[in-house]
Design an enzyme around this catalytic site. Structure first.
Site, PDB file in Angstrom:
ATOM      1  N   ASP A 258       0.823  -1.210   0.000  1.00 45.28           N
ATOM      2  CA  ASP A 258       0.000   0.000   0.000  1.00 45.28           C
ATOM      3  C   ASP A 258       0.853   1.254   0.000  1.00 45.28           C
ATOM      4  OD1 ASP A 258      -1.669  -2.277   1.346  1.00 45.28           O
ATOM      5  OD2 ASP A 258      -3.086  -0.802   0.567  1.00 45.28           O
TER       6      ASP A 258
HETATM    7  C1  LIG Z   1      -2.834  -4.511  -5.170  1.00 45.52           C
HETATM    8  S1  LIG Z   1      -2.232  -4.336  -3.591  1.00 45.52           S
HETATM    9  C2  LIG Z   1      -3.647  -4.084  -2.661  1.00 45.52           C
HETATM   10  C3  LIG Z   1      -3.347  -3.968  -1.188  1.00 45.52           C
HETATM   11  O1  LIG Z   1      -4.470  -3.333  -0.607  1.00 45.52           O
HETATM   12  C4  LIG Z   1      -4.994  -4.197   0.387  1.00 45.52           C
HETATM   13  O2  LIG Z   1      -5.495  -3.479   1.466  1.00 45.52           O
HETATM   14  P1  LIG Z   1      -7.094  -3.185   1.535  1.00 45.52           P
HETATM   15  O3  LIG Z   1      -7.787  -4.456   1.139  1.00 45.52           O
HETATM   16  O4  LIG Z   1      -7.319  -2.780   2.973  1.00 45.52           O
HETATM   17  O5  LIG Z   1      -7.333  -2.048   0.572  1.00 45.52           O
HETATM   18  C5  LIG Z   1      -3.814  -5.029   0.818  1.00 45.52           C
HETATM   19  O6  LIG Z   1      -2.963  -4.305   1.663  1.00 45.52           O
HETATM   20  C6  LIG Z   1      -3.184  -5.312  -0.511  1.00 45.52           C
HETATM   21  O7  LIG Z   1      -1.887  -5.772  -0.450  1.00 45.52           O
END
Ligand SMILES: CSC[C@H]1O[C@H](OP(=O)(O)O)[C@H](O)[C@@H]1O
Length: 384
Positions: A258
């Site tokens: 992220d």
């Molecule tokens: C394509 S990487 C997406 C990344 O985002 C996710 O977090 P969230 O589901 O809370 O938006 C997760 O950290 C992933 O690695």
């Protein structure tokens, strides 16, 4: 059934699949306004660092495109000052949706630069809008090709690394955390894209994945995507990573990101750091796969990455993240005693930071970075 897409567009119309309901209910919802887009990001109807950046950009493009066709035209088209104020208010508003993923901020900075460049060129309000509309579409359209390139680079790097570490190994087993596929991006995915590339190349043994509580991106989203892609996969509970490494041959841990700091410290879904520590203990390569828009060269290390803490209730529900709890009947779906509407005493960070020293390689669409011998951090200048 083709892999689900996080966002569907038709002209100025935008739909997203409500990821809070997956995999049991596949429901696409219209996103008519920037307010609805902001809500979808904040409540995690859509999630995934690249996907939320794409939705924000597309939502601005859609609003401005409708404005150009409106009669009478909206007030913000009356002057460049009015348009600047209108667009900057929307960009600032999107910035507040979720703090950790830097892709959203990168898209906002990119659109703000387009606005300022168009203003400097003394463009008309209509031409400025068209420039912003085009740039917003590019933010989303660029994602799929970028994901396929980084997946290919990362997959080939891992195959070579495994050949060096395990002479006769033909296929590799990997572990991934959270969801980094089509549902987290505009298509193909990042870490899950690398897994897909290995599978398409006939070089994947098994993809292991964690449930990724409490939102369950793994058990609800990654499971669904891997089944749709017919990729051999096994789900594990978040607490089972160490046992997996003790009992199975895992050739690599492959995760998304992220936000990546200048030295390579990486924020990713909560539980990633745990997997990195255990991977180091078992001498398993740990690979981060993310687009360049995830790299934040403005911060020197991971201590500067804002970590989002989600509402306590989300860590207390057996079913997805559907809430608010509004009655004692609702509370029966909770794993702890809940006294609606609030809850004290729950620690619920949505991300953690893996230090660069625990990361073997960082992969972007521009290449693969590894640490120089003896260095604790990365030089990301070649791949940023
Ligand atoms: C394509 S990487 C997406 C990344 O985002 C996710 O977090 P969230 O589901 O809370 O938006 C997760 O950290 C992933 O690695």
């Amino acid at each position: 059934m083709p892999p689900l897409t996080s966002i569907k567009t038709s002209g100025d119309d935008i739909e997203i699949v409500n990821q809070l309901l997956l995999p049991h209910v596949i429901e696409y919802v219209q996103i008519e306004t920037v307010e609805e887009a902001h809500d979808a990001i904040k409540t995690m109807k859509i999630r995934g660092a690249p996907a939320i950046a794409s939705l924000a950009a597309l939502s601005l493009s859609s609003q401005l495109s409708r404005g150009l066709k409106a009669s009478p035209p909206p007030d913000y088209l009356a002057s460049t000052d009015a348009l600047k104020e209108h667009v900057e208010r929307i960009l600032d508003y999107f910035f507040t949706a979720r703090p950790t993923a830097v892709n959203l901020g990168a898209a906002i900075r990119r659109l703000r630069a387009t606005l300022l460049k168009s203003l400097d060129a003394n463009k008309s309000t209509r031409d400025i809008c068209q420039n912003l509309i085009n740039e917003g579409w590019k933010v989303s359209d660029e994602d799929v090709g970028r994901n396929k390139e980084m997946s290919r680079r990362g997959g080939e790097w891992l195959r070579q690394r495994v050949r060096e570490d395990h002479a006769k190994v033909e296929v590799v087993n990997v572990l991934t955390v959270c969801n980094t596929g089509s549902l987290a991006t505009s298509g193909y995915g990042t870490a899950l894209g690398l897994i897909t590339y290995l599978h398409e190349s006939g070089k994947l043994g098994t993809a292991f994945f964690t449930q990724s509580a409490p939102y369950h991106q793994g058990s609800r989203l990654t499971a669904m995507e891997l089944q749709e892609l017919k990729i051999p996969s096994i789900m594990i509970c978040d607490t089972m990573v160490g046992s997996l490494f003790q009992s199975h041959v895992i050739h690599g841990v492959v995760v998304g990101a992220d936000r990546i700091a200048r030295n390579g410290d990486t924020a990713n879904k909560i539980g990633t750091y745990n997997a990195a520590v255990l991977a180091a203990r078992h001498n398993i390569p740990f690979i981060v796969v993310a687009p360049t828009t995830t790299i934040d060269l403005d911060i020197p290390d991971g201590t500067h990455i804002p970590i989002e803490h989600r509402p306590a209730i989300e860590a207390c529900l057996v079913r997805g993240a559907i809430y608010p709890i509004q009655s004692h009947e609702d509370a029966k779906h909770a794993v702890v005693m809940i006294t609606p509407p609030g809850l004290e005493g729950v620690y619920n960070p949505s991300f953690d930071v893996t230090p660069a020293e625990l990361i073997t390689a960082i992969v972007t669409e521009n290449g693969v970075a590894v640490k120089n011998p003896g260095m604790r951090g990365f030089d990301l200048s070649e791949i940023a």
